[in-house]
Design a protein around this motif. Sequence first.
Motif, PDB file in Angstrom:
ATOM      1  N   ASP A   1       0.772  -1.358  -0.100  1.00 15.08           N
ATOM      2  CA  ASP A   1       0.049  -0.154  -0.007  1.00 15.08           C
ATOM      3  C   ASP A   1       0.984   1.234   0.095  1.00 15.08           C
ATOM      4  OD1 ASP A   1      -2.938   1.103   0.390  1.00 15.08           O
ATOM      5  OD2 ASP A   1      -1.699   2.090   2.038  1.00 15.08           O
ATOM      6  N   PHE A   2       1.939   1.315   0.694  1.00 15.88           N
ATOM      7  CA  PHE A   2       2.779   2.431   0.847  1.00 15.88           C
ATOM      8  C   PHE A   2       3.426   2.568  -0.313  1.00 15.88           C
ATOM      9  CE2 PHE A   2       6.686   4.352   2.066  1.00 15.88           C
ATOM     10  CZ  PHE A   2       6.365   5.333   2.848  1.00 15.88           C
ATOM     11  N   ALA A   3       4.108   1.648  -0.898  1.00 18.71           N
ATOM     12  CA  ALA A   3       5.012   1.762  -2.274  1.00 18.71           C
ATOM     13  C   ALA A   3       4.078   2.280  -3.320  1.00 18.71           C
ATOM     14  CB  ALA A   3       5.531   0.463  -2.439  1.00 18.71           C
ATOM     15  N   LEU A   4       2.895   1.609  -3.622  1.00 12.99           N
ATOM     16  CA  LEU A   4       1.945   2.109  -4.649  1.00 12.99           C
ATOM     17  C   LEU A   4       1.500   3.505  -4.487  1.00 12.99           C
ATOM     18  CD1 LEU A   4      -0.028  -1.106  -5.283  1.00 12.99           C
ATOM     19  CD2 LEU A   4       1.490  -0.043  -6.664  1.00 12.99           C
ATOM     20  N   LYS A   5       1.233   4.007  -3.167  1.00 10.20           N
ATOM     21  CA  LYS A   5       0.937   5.248  -3.033  1.00 10.20           C
ATOM     22  C   LYS A   5       2.073   6.264  -3.183  1.00 10.20           C
ATOM     23  CE  LYS A   5      -3.066   4.427   0.102  1.00 10.20           C
ATOM     24  NZ  LYS A   5      -3.462   4.248   1.133  1.00 10.20           N
ATOM     25  N   GLU A   6       3.225   6.021  -2.945  1.00  8.50           N
ATOM     26  CA  GLU A   6       4.350   6.736  -3.200  1.00  8.50           C
ATOM     27  C   GLU A   6       4.712   6.660  -4.635  1.00  8.50           C
ATOM     28  OE1 GLU A   6       6.968   8.418  -1.277  1.00  8.50           O
ATOM     29  OE2 GLU A   6       5.323   8.437   0.164  1.00  8.50           O
TER      30      GLU A   6
ATOM     31  N   GLU B   1      12.119  -3.182   6.225  1.00  9.56           N
ATOM     32  CA  GLU B   1      11.129  -2.646   5.260  1.00  9.56           C
ATOM     33  C   GLU B   1      11.668  -2.167   4.026  1.00  9.56           C
ATOM     34  OE1 GLU B   1      10.684  -1.093   9.718  1.00  9.56           O
ATOM     35  OE2 GLU B   1      12.294  -2.025   8.395  1.00  9.56           O
ATOM     36  N   SER B   2      12.918  -2.343   3.563  1.00  6.72           N
ATOM     37  CA  SER B   2      13.476  -1.687   2.482  1.00  6.72           C
ATOM     38  C   SER B   2      12.865  -2.072   1.220  1.00  6.72           C
ATOM     39  CB  SER B   2      15.263  -2.049   2.509  1.00  6.72           C
ATOM     40  OG  SER B   2      15.680  -1.631   3.586  1.00  6.72           O
ATOM     41  N   TYR B   3      12.672  -1.172   0.471  1.00  4.77           N
ATOM     42  CA  TYR B   3      12.246  -1.653  -1.166  1.00  4.77           C
ATOM     43  C   TYR B   3      12.645  -0.716  -2.235  1.00  4.77           C
ATOM     44  CZ  TYR B   3       9.042   2.630  -0.569  1.00  4.77           C
ATOM     45  OH  TYR B   3       8.714   3.775  -0.723  1.00  4.77           O
ATOM     46  N   ALA B   4      12.202  -1.335  -3.156  1.00  3.69           N
ATOM     47  CA  ALA B   4      12.414  -0.517  -4.479  1.00  3.69           C
ATOM     48  C   ALA B   4      11.376  -0.808  -5.692  1.00  3.69           C
ATOM     49  CB  ALA B   4      13.793  -0.537  -5.112  1.00  3.69           C
ATOM     50  N   LEU B   5      11.249  -0.134  -6.523  1.00  5.87           N
ATOM     51  CA  LEU B   5       9.975  -0.490  -7.432  1.00  5.87           C
ATOM     52  C   LEU B   5      10.480  -0.217  -8.868  1.00  5.87           C
ATOM     53  CD1 LEU B   5       7.114  -1.807  -7.588  1.00  5.87           C
ATOM     54  CD2 LEU B   5       6.325   0.703  -7.438  1.00  5.87           C
ATOM     55  N   SER B   6      10.707  -1.003  -9.703  1.00  2.78           N
ATOM     56  CA  SER B   6      11.096  -0.827 -11.198  1.00  2.78           C
ATOM     57  C   SER B   6       9.707  -0.666 -11.920  1.00  2.78           C
ATOM     58  CB  SER B   6      11.590  -2.186 -11.848  1.00  2.78           C
ATOM     59  OG  SER B   6      12.716  -2.421 -11.320  1.00  2.78           O
TER      60      SER B   6
ATOM     61  N   LYS C   1      16.338   7.988 -16.527  1.00  5.60           N
ATOM     62  CA  LYS C   1      16.483   9.005 -15.421  1.00  5.60           C
ATOM     63  C   LYS C   1      17.010   8.482 -14.401  1.00  5.60           C
ATOM     64  CE  LYS C   1      12.893  12.465 -17.237  1.00  5.60           C
ATOM     65  NZ  LYS C   1      11.805  13.282 -17.138  1.00  5.60           N
ATOM     66  N   PRO C   2      17.629   9.203 -13.404  1.00  4.89           N
ATOM     67  CA  PRO C   2      18.210   8.959 -12.246  1.00  4.89           C
ATOM     68  C   PRO C   2      17.294   8.324 -11.196  1.00  4.89           C
ATOM     69  CG  PRO C   2      19.389  10.842 -13.034  1.00  4.89           C
ATOM     70  CD  PRO C   2      18.280  10.865 -13.834  1.00  4.89           C
ATOM     71  N   PRO C   3      17.310   7.495 -10.465  1.00  2.36           N
ATOM     72  CA  PRO C   3      16.274   6.971  -9.680  1.00  2.36           C
ATOM     73  C   PRO C   3      15.581   8.081  -8.987  1.00  2.36           C
ATOM     74  CG  PRO C   3      18.431   5.733  -9.315  1.00  2.36           C
ATOM     75  CD  PRO C   3      18.574   6.801 -10.221  1.00  2.36           C
ATOM     76  N   PHE C   4      14.176   7.996  -9.014  1.00  4.47           N
ATOM     77  CA  PHE C   4      13.331   8.769  -8.497  1.00  4.47           C
ATOM     78  C   PHE C   4      13.265   8.518  -6.777  1.00  4.47           C
ATOM     79  CE2 PHE C   4      11.607   8.362 -12.528  1.00  4.47           C
ATOM     80  CZ  PHE C   4      12.027   9.899 -13.001  1.00  4.47           C
ATOM     81  N   GLN C   5      13.454   9.393  -5.931  1.00 10.10           N
ATOM     82  CA  GLN C   5      13.388   9.015  -4.456  1.00 10.10           C
ATOM     83  C   GLN C   5      12.146   9.004  -3.887  1.00 10.10           C
ATOM     84  OE1 GLN C   5      16.442  11.406  -2.141  1.00 10.10           O
ATOM     85  NE2 GLN C   5      15.170  11.026  -0.282  1.00 10.10           N
ATOM     86  N   VAL C   6      11.579   8.211  -3.145  1.00 11.30           N
ATOM     87  CA  VAL C   6      10.330   7.895  -2.594  1.00 11.30           C
ATOM     88  C   VAL C   6      10.643   7.614  -1.008  1.00 11.30           C
ATOM     89  CG1 VAL C   6       9.146   7.365  -4.367  1.00 11.30           C
ATOM     90  CG2 VAL C   6      10.217   5.564  -3.155  1.00 11.30           C
ATOM     91  N   ALA C   7       9.615   7.851  -0.116  1.00 11.98           N
ATOM     92  CA  ALA C   7       9.831   7.939   1.059  1.00 11.98           C
ATOM     93  C   ALA C   7      10.225   6.598   1.765  1.00 11.98           C
ATOM     94  CB  ALA C   7       8.912   8.480   1.847  1.00 11.98           C
ATOM     95  N   ASP C   8      10.897   6.350   2.603  1.00 12.83           N
ATOM     96  CA  ASP C   8      11.263   5.267   3.776  1.00 12.83           C
ATOM     97  C   ASP C   8       9.685   4.639   4.377  1.00 12.83           C
ATOM     98  OD1 ASP C   8      14.060   4.607   3.712  1.00 12.83           O
ATOM     99  OD2 ASP C   8      14.085   6.855   4.312  1.00 12.83           O
ATOM    100  N   LEU C   9       9.468   3.425   4.327  1.00  8.07           N
ATOM    101  CA  LEU C   9       8.522   2.968   4.833  1.00  8.07           C
ATOM    102  C   LEU C   9       8.915   2.587   6.503  1.00  8.07           C
ATOM    103  CD1 LEU C   9       5.865   1.419   5.589  1.00  8.07           C
ATOM    104  CD2 LEU C   9       6.868  -0.696   4.488  1.00  8.07           C
ATOM    105  N   LYS C  10       8.370   3.252   7.524  1.00 12.25           N
ATOM    106  CA  LYS C  10       8.544   3.187   8.799  1.00 12.25           C
ATOM    107  C   LYS C  10       7.574   2.167   9.456  1.00 12.25           C
ATOM    108  CE  LYS C  10      11.910   6.274   8.571  1.00 12.25           C
ATOM    109  NZ  LYS C  10      13.353   5.672   8.616  1.00 12.25           N
ATOM    110  N   MET C  11       8.152   1.041   9.842  1.00  9.64           N
ATOM    111  CA  MET C  11       7.180   0.116  10.925  1.00  9.64           C
ATOM    112  C   MET C  11       7.638   0.218  11.976  1.00  9.64           C
ATOM    113  SD  MET C  11       5.163  -1.449   8.312  1.00  9.64           S
ATOM    114  CE  MET C  11       4.770  -3.047   9.265  1.00  9.64           C
ATOM    115  N   LYS C  12       6.425   0.353  12.907  1.00  2.22           N
ATOM    116  CA  LYS C  12       6.736   0.269  14.487  1.00  2.22           C
ATOM    117  C   LYS C  12       6.755  -0.811  15.173  1.00  2.22           C
ATOM    118  CE  LYS C  12       3.866   4.802  14.834  1.00  2.22           C
ATOM    119  NZ  LYS C  12       2.783   5.228  15.701  1.00  2.22           N
TER     120      LYS C  12
END
Length: 351
Positions: A29-34, A277-282, A340-351
Amino acid sequence: MSINHIVTPLDSAVLDSKDQYVFYHKKVDFALKELITSVQFNKLCTEQEMTYFKQYCDLLLYSIEAMRVKYMYDDEDNMKVDLTNSGFPNYLEFRYLYNDLSLRDNYLNKLKDVSELQEEFLTQLMHKKEPVRRDKLFQAASIVYYTSVEQKYIFNRFVQGKITQAEAGSQAEYMVSWSFYDVALNRPFICFMYFNYDGKNPESIKEELYDTLKNVADRKMPLDTMAYGIDRRLKDVKPKHIKRIDLGPFHNIFAKDENILTHSILESIAKKEVPLESYALSFKVDEVLSGSEFKEGGYFSKQTLQKWSDIIKQNYVFAPHRIIQLLYNKNPEIMNKLAKPPFQVADLKMK
């Protein structure tokens, strides 16, 4: 089982605990919204395309949330995540959801009344001072699922968009969009076709057009092959520009494929260099444009077809800052070839 001890077979991961469900669904959910926000900000789609891109992603998010509700407390069935080159739910999960909701009324008639279940919850929590049993939680989740989830919003194998007037500056007068979930790759694709029409109103051929797209453009194939198949079937439609977006793979702890970027992230997670929580999306965009025309067929059945350009391929990566650094350090040969250079998105923070 803890999310820190995820063991999976080679082709699919079975989410078999509440922790894993929460973790996976939060991550997707977080990655798709980003992704949606970043695609719009970086203008990888036109304003018109972005409207439809958001709608298709919303269907995907809605379906994945429905899976979360359906499977959270189910001890008999567990959701499967594709690992081969995807990181998204297996296509069959979407099919199961769609078919299951066809029997909504049958299931609702068998479920307990909400007030009766509420009374049992209160008795268990307030009087017995004990946690609610898992089977009761499953009953409650089932009520939420069958009363709130709409079948028409489930991301299907093929999702058809409407024919619209193309925005100013487009290659042609009309535009149509569609989306599909490739069964072999278990990844969603979003497509746009700009075209001209010889008649007065393209609505008159929409059924033929929709049927053609569903039959020849519902899976990944060379884009010029897709363009030729569409062009050949629709005699009065002149495709001018076709754009296909490939969402994925989603590189994360649940994707144990042979993709180099996935492997780099998993290796760093294993060494505790980056968090779980680390991720990347092609994100890949393929396009073809028509140039001149040619005629094909016999004397009595000649048809004018388009000559297509070479496929324009553009690869992108979306990732948090730390992961971008990691991928540059480990895979500079891939990262330096991005459109293009990679697009920066936010980190996912899990409590």
